[in-house]
Scaffold this active site. Sequence first.
Site, mmCIF file in Angstrom:
data_model
loop_
_atom_site.group_PDB
_atom_site.id
_atom_site.type_symbol
_atom_site.label_atom_id
_atom_site.label_comp_id
_atom_site.label_asym_id
_atom_site.label_seq_id
_atom_site.Cartn_x
_atom_site.Cartn_y
_atom_site.Cartn_z
ATOM 1 N N HIS A 20 0.831 -1.199 0.000
ATOM 2 C CA HIS A 20 0.000 0.000 0.000
ATOM 3 C C HIS A 20 0.871 1.256 0.000
ATOM 4 O O HIS A 20 1.794 1.368 0.792
ATOM 5 C CB HIS A 20 -0.921 -0.017 1.218
ATOM 6 C CG HIS A 20 -1.892 1.097 1.242
ATOM 7 N ND1 HIS A 20 -2.257 1.715 2.404
ATOM 8 C CD2 HIS A 20 -2.586 1.714 0.249
ATOM 9 C CE1 HIS A 20 -3.132 2.667 2.131
ATOM 10 N NE2 HIS A 20 -3.348 2.676 0.831
ATOM 11 N N TYR A 128 5.835 14.707 -22.059
ATOM 12 C CA TYR A 128 5.237 14.657 -20.713
ATOM 13 C C TYR A 128 4.324 13.454 -20.498
ATOM 14 O O TYR A 128 3.514 13.452 -19.579
ATOM 15 C CB TYR A 128 4.504 15.964 -20.380
ATOM 16 C CG TYR A 128 5.415 17.157 -20.471
ATOM 17 C CD1 TYR A 128 6.355 17.395 -19.482
ATOM 18 C CD2 TYR A 128 5.361 18.018 -21.565
ATOM 19 C CE1 TYR A 128 7.221 18.480 -19.575
ATOM 20 C CE2 TYR A 128 6.219 19.101 -21.666
ATOM 21 C CZ TYR A 128 7.150 19.325 -20.664
ATOM 22 O OH TYR A 128 8.006 20.394 -20.758
ATOM 23 N N ALA A 129 4.452 12.423 -21.296
ATOM 24 C CA ALA A 129 3.639 11.211 -21.139
ATOM 25 C C ALA A 129 4.294 10.298 -20.108
ATOM 26 O O ALA A 129 4.941 9.304 -20.439
ATOM 27 C CB ALA A 129 3.461 10.508 -22.479
#
Length: 139
Positions: A20, A128-129
């Site tokens: 988590h 910016y991917a």
Amino acid sequence: MKRGVLLNAPLSALVAQMGHTDEITVCDAGLPIPAGPERIDLALMAGTPNLQTVLKALLTDLVVEKVIMASEIKLISPDTHQALLDQIETHSLEQGKPIAIEYCLHEEFKTRSRQSKAIVRSGEITPYANLILCAGVAF
């Protein structure tokens, strides 16, 4: 032979080890990858595999509670941004849990990627991917 959808051994092991709030950066071909996080380089050539394909594979096994993207993607690559938002929304519905979307400046994104368990490099060549997947819990 593994029966599931995700066949890439390093990616499958990475997802299995996630706890988590652990993070995975999924990036384009140009993002600098710092020393520290595991580097899983899937890039074969420009555009292959694209970011959405890599994300689709990871999402077959990963519960996500938050996604972080560079804010510049909204202005510079709006079509890719919308496609990623659509893909994230679909996954949110499939996993039955909401996924928060956060944005930061690209320079902050690069710094934040250092705390990822791994950085998965795609062949994506859209500016910016990149995104950071923050793991949720399956219960």
